[in-house]
Design a protein around this motif. Structure first.
Motif, short mmCIF file in Angstrom:
data_model
loop_
_atom_site.label_atom_id
_atom_site.label_comp_id
_atom_site.label_asym_id
_atom_site.label_seq_id
_atom_site.Cartn_x
_atom_site.Cartn_y
_atom_site.Cartn_z
N ASN A 120 0.83 -1.19 0.00
CA ASN A 120 0.00 0.00 0.00
C ASN A 120 0.88 1.25 0.00
N PHE A 121 1.83 1.31 -0.94
CA PHE A 121 2.70 2.48 -1.04
C PHE A 121 1.88 3.68 -1.48
N ARG A 122 2.15 4.83 -0.88
CA ARG A 122 1.40 6.04 -1.22
C ARG A 122 2.18 6.95 -2.16
N LYS A 123 3.50 7.02 -1.97
CA LYS A 123 4.33 7.89 -2.81
C LYS A 123 5.79 7.65 -2.46
N HIS B 114 8.78 8.95 -0.63
CA HIS B 114 8.89 9.91 0.47
C HIS B 114 10.05 10.87 0.27
N LYS C 272 7.11 20.28 -0.26
CA LYS C 272 7.09 18.84 -0.01
C LYS C 272 8.52 18.32 0.12
#
Length: 129
Positions: free
Chosen positions: A2-5, A7, A52
């Motif tokens: 479940n990788f989101r982005k 980092h 970011k």
């Protein structure tokens, strides 16, 4: 999974002040925090792009050079998305940073070019429009 982005990306440099100047003053990354780790004689600089967190810039004494040419296994390059590649190339040249000729990706038909950081790490500009 479940990788989101992604980092962040860690970069080890040979000359901390030169690389800090390059990423902060020439490319415009924002400093989040800077830490000197006395026990390792090493700096860690956290950098952001448009607010970011994206890069950890490290200095380590006597770090070996990174092979770039011929291309070696591992991280090949970092790509930075830009809206206007010609304007970005002009701004880089104003900072004394040379780029390769602008090319067109044969698959996406987008324009791109490469330049290097102070240690020869390939950086790519990729036009979004």
């Amino acid at each position: 999974m479940n990788f989101r982005k992604i980092h962040h990306i860690a970069i080890i440099c040979s000359d901390y002040n030169r690389s800090k100047n390059f990423y902060v003053n020439k490319l415009g990354f924002e400093v989040i925090q800077e830490i000197y780790r006395e026990e390792r004689n090493s700096y860690k600089l956290d950098l952001a792009l448009n607010g970011k967190y994206v890069i950890e810039l490290f200095s380590f004494p006597a770090a070996p050079a990174r092979p770039s040419y011929p291309e070696a296994r591992g991280l090949r390059h970092l790509a930075l998305e830009v809206e206007d590649i010609e304007e970005t190339v002009r701004l880089l040249k104003k900072e004394g940073i040379e780029t390769e000729e602008i090319r067109i990706d044969p698959y996406t038909h987008k324009r791109f070019t490469f330049f290097e950081d102070p240690d020869g790490l390939p950086l790519e500009l990729y036009e979004s429009k």
